[in-house]
Design a protein around this motif. Structure first.
Motif, short mmCIF file in Angstrom:
data_model
loop_
_atom_site.label_atom_id
_atom_site.label_comp_id
_atom_site.label_asym_id
_atom_site.label_seq_id
_atom_site.Cartn_x
_atom_site.Cartn_y
_atom_site.Cartn_z
N UNK A 25 -27.25 67.31 -31.42
CA UNK A 25 -26.38 66.51 -32.18
C UNK A 25 -26.83 67.14 -33.81
N UNK A 26 -28.16 67.38 -34.10
CA UNK A 26 -28.51 67.73 -35.34
C UNK A 26 -27.70 69.05 -35.52
N UNK A 186 -24.13 46.23 -28.48
CA UNK A 186 -25.33 46.20 -29.37
C UNK A 186 -25.18 46.18 -30.95
N UNK A 188 -24.72 46.97 -34.69
CA UNK A 188 -25.58 47.72 -35.44
C UNK A 188 -24.59 48.39 -36.40
N UNK A 189 -25.08 49.45 -36.89
CA UNK A 189 -24.26 50.25 -37.86
C UNK A 189 -24.24 49.40 -39.10
N UNK A 237 -25.24 59.44 -38.94
CA UNK A 237 -25.07 59.91 -37.58
C UNK A 237 -24.38 58.51 -36.74
N UNK A 239 -24.04 57.89 -32.89
CA UNK A 239 -24.45 57.95 -31.57
C UNK A 239 -23.41 57.35 -30.58
N UNK A 269 -22.59 49.46 -30.94
CA UNK A 269 -22.41 50.35 -29.78
C UNK A 269 -22.56 49.70 -28.53
N UNK A 294 -30.80 44.71 -28.24
CA UNK A 294 -31.20 46.24 -27.98
C UNK A 294 -32.15 46.19 -26.82
N UNK B 7 -31.68 48.82 -35.99
CA UNK B 7 -31.26 49.49 -34.80
C UNK B 7 -29.59 50.04 -34.59
N UNK B 8 -29.51 51.20 -34.09
CA UNK B 8 -28.38 51.87 -34.19
C UNK B 8 -27.86 52.16 -32.63
N UNK B 9 -28.55 51.40 -31.88
CA UNK B 9 -27.75 51.78 -30.16
C UNK B 9 -29.22 51.36 -29.49
N UNK B 12 -31.52 54.03 -30.12
CA UNK B 12 -31.41 54.70 -31.39
C UNK B 12 -31.67 53.73 -32.82
N UNK B 13 -32.36 54.41 -33.79
CA UNK B 13 -32.40 53.72 -34.99
C UNK B 13 -31.97 54.47 -36.21
N UNK B 14 -31.59 53.86 -37.30
CA UNK B 14 -31.07 54.26 -38.45
C UNK B 14 -31.96 54.43 -39.45
N UNK B 16 -32.34 54.65 -43.25
CA UNK B 16 -31.68 54.58 -44.61
C UNK B 16 -32.34 54.62 -45.75
N UNK B 48 -30.57 63.25 -36.30
CA UNK B 48 -29.44 63.56 -36.99
C UNK B 48 -29.46 63.22 -38.42
N UNK B 49 -29.78 63.89 -39.33
CA UNK B 49 -29.86 63.65 -40.70
C UNK B 49 -28.66 63.73 -41.36
N UNK B 53 -29.31 59.40 -44.58
CA UNK B 53 -29.84 58.62 -43.68
C UNK B 53 -30.38 59.72 -42.52
N UNK B 55 -30.78 59.55 -38.26
CA UNK B 55 -30.47 58.76 -36.91
C UNK B 55 -31.71 59.49 -36.09
N UNK B 57 -33.07 59.28 -32.37
CA UNK B 57 -32.90 58.98 -31.04
C UNK B 57 -34.01 59.10 -30.11
#
Lengths: 309, 231
Positions: A25-26, A186, A188-189, A237, A239, A269, A294, B7-9, B12-14, B16, B48-49, B53, B55, B57
């Motif tokens: 993904x990067x 969950x 987020x964002x 990003x 997910x 998500x 989460x 928390x981003x999932x 997953x963590x973001x 910032x 994922x920069x 930010x 991200x 995983x």
């Protein structure tokens, strides 16, 4: 590798998929992989294959194959009216295949994605360490009429029937493919930036799954839009499973071939296992969201992983 | 308030780093990413920069909640110590700024009231940084484009432009790694992209790398396109 099937008729979209690409993904390449992870994994587990083994994901059908060797298969996922030599044949069960056998998936009866899994798995070229076809980016391609499908070479083909047990799929994983669906989410964002009313509305109202669904994203429609806190932001990003809220206020759920970064506000998500059920849900069906933490999602995921032999 | 982690999932963590992205950040973000990679090793699924930010995983089977929390907090503490010492790679990309290859070159020059030579000098004279990668594998968002050249995207994207097309959209510039639809203002063309494999094009850039475009003649462009050799 061994030639295992010949493609007599290739339908809308049949492509090789496994659990997908990891760590790309990067570079802007999303995971891809099987849309219905649950059915894919069960089909492979019945054959004692690992999740890295390639399956043939059949979207909608029709698909017609002739077998070229003796082997074992499982057919899982959606009911696309699978027949073996003209007879309706059971899904989620190990089947013995002989050369000359005719396999046919004709049309969706319930659900969208069926999986043809074969002993030792299919063989296809890898790109960046994975042979899953990424349809939108053109990494690999869907199968075509006249193509020969190959199976990985293995120790034995078809002689280990006694080692393959027909474990029924656990009740905890079973869902009817055409029924109203509640997706666990969950938060987020940019969740904190949405107004209290927007957040409440998001979880309380019902949505209709639109026709605009594909391996990249599934779009929903509701009578009342979910007002996003702003229309655009610096891309960040995104997910798998992210729910984006564009200016229309109608949610888009990021699926397997999702864009890796995006500038729309995100509200949360979808829990990974629920994406499998969403993938099989047909347009116009009702969808709702329910919040989980989460920690709860992680526990549910652990329970899911523990089901596999 | 910044930097923060949220928390981003489920795994997953973001991270910032700020509201907006500062010009010295891409190189520093690359350092932060390298630090996270060395701290987490195999337990990191992906990073994922993107702009301001990162991200993260993580493989949940390999670390406890406490370990994850500790590592992410340590990343926030590490961030202010990163420096713009430009350790990222510098990519030199040959670019042909010719109207026969770049459909928006003349109109951009005209709209910005510049000569073609000025456009070429300003665009190629700037050393860009990779701020983000996305849209398509290997599509690197480069910045920042000097004010003199800033122009928004076309309202209607072109249906298809060839791989190697170099465009501008607002204060960003980019080279398209594959044939694709494009809304950006195309002002140059890089030769030889078709000789690269999909994997090479996808894995070429990292956030924090630097890019400089080097003007080449039309003759040179066609020579490279024909032979695939850069020298």
């Amino acid at each position: 590798m061994t030639p295992i099937f010949e493609v007599l008729e290739a339908g809308f979209l049949a492509s090789f998929q496994n659990t997908g690409r990891v760590g790309q993904q990067r570079f802007g390449l999303s995971e891809g992989g099987a849309m219905d992870e649950v059915s894919f994994r069960w089909g492979q587990a019945l054959l004692q294959n690992s999740p890295q083994t390639l399956s043939l994901e059949i979207a909608y059908g029709p698909l017609r194959l002739t077998a070229l060797q003796t082997t074992h298969i499982t057919v899982t996922g959606a009911d696309l009216h699978f027949t073996l030599n003209g007879q309706k044949a059971p899904r989620f069960q190990v089947l013995s295949i002989q050369p000359g056998d005719q396999l046919h998936w004709s049309h969706p009866v319930e659900g969208t994605f069926a999986y043809l899994n074969v002993s030792q798995g299919f063989h296809a070229p890898s790109h960046l360490g994975c042979a899953s076809v990424h349809v939108r980016e053109g990494w690999g391609a869907p199968i075509v009429q006249g193509q020969t499908l190959f199976q990985n070479a293995g120790l034995s083909k078809g002689s280990d029937a006694k080692h393959l047990q027909n474990k029924p799929i656990p009740q905890s994983l079973w869902r009817k493919n055409n029924a109203p669906l509640t997706l666990r989410v969950i938060p987020g964002g940019q969740f904190e930036h949405f107004s209290k009313e927007a957040r409440e509305r998001f979880f309380q109202q019902s949505y209709e799954l639109t026709n605009d669904i594909n391996r990249t994203g599934y779009r929903l429609l509701s009578a009342e839009k979910v007002p996003p806190p702003f229309s655009k932001m610096l891309s960040e990003g995104v997910p798998l499973g992210t729910i984006q809220i564009p200016p229309s206020g109608q949610p888009i759920i990021m699926m397997r071939e999702h864009p890796t970064i995006g500038g729309y506000p995100k509200i949360g998500t979808v829990f990974s296992v629920d994406l499998s059920y969403l993938a099989q849900t047909p347009p116009h069906q009702t969808v709702q969201f329910r919040a989980i933490t989460q920690r709860q999602a992680q526990r549910l995921r652990q329970q899911f992983e523990s089901l596999w032999p | 308030m910044f930097p923060t982690v949220s928390v981003a999932g489920e795994n997953a963590w973001m991270i910032r780093l700020g509201e907006d992205v500062q010009p010295d950040w891409p190189g520093r973000i690359q350092q932060l990413c390298h630090w996270l990679e060395s701290e987490l090793g195999d337990r990191l699924i992906d990073l994922v920069p993107s702009y301001s930010t990162v991200l993260v995983l993580i493989d949940l089977n390999t670390l406890s909640d406490q370990q994850i929390h500790t590592t992410l907090q340590a990343a926030l503490t590490y961030w202010p110590t990163t420096q713009t010492n430009r350790n990222g790679r510098l990519h030199r990309i040959p670019a042909c700024y010719h109207p026969s290859l770049a459909p928006d070159l003349v109109s951009l020059a005209s709209q910005k009231q510049l000569s073609l030579e000025d456009v070429i000098n300003i665009h190629s004279g700037t050393c860009y940084q990779v701020y983000a990668i996305g849209f398509s594998p290997g599509f690197a968002y480069l910045g920042k484009v000097p004010n003199a050249l800033i122009l928004p995207r076309h309202r209607q994207p072109r249906k298809e432009i060839p791989a190697g097309s170099i465009g501008i959209a607002d204060n960003q510039t980019a080279m398209y790694p594959i044939n694709s639809p494009a809304g950006w203002q195309i002002i140059a063309q890089a030769p030889g992209i078709k000789y690269q494999t999909a994997e090479q094009r996808a894995a070429r850039f990292q956030v924090g790398d630097q890019v400089q475009f080097e003007p080449i003649s039309l003759e040179e462009f066609h020579r490279i396109e024909k032979t695939g050799t850069l020298e």
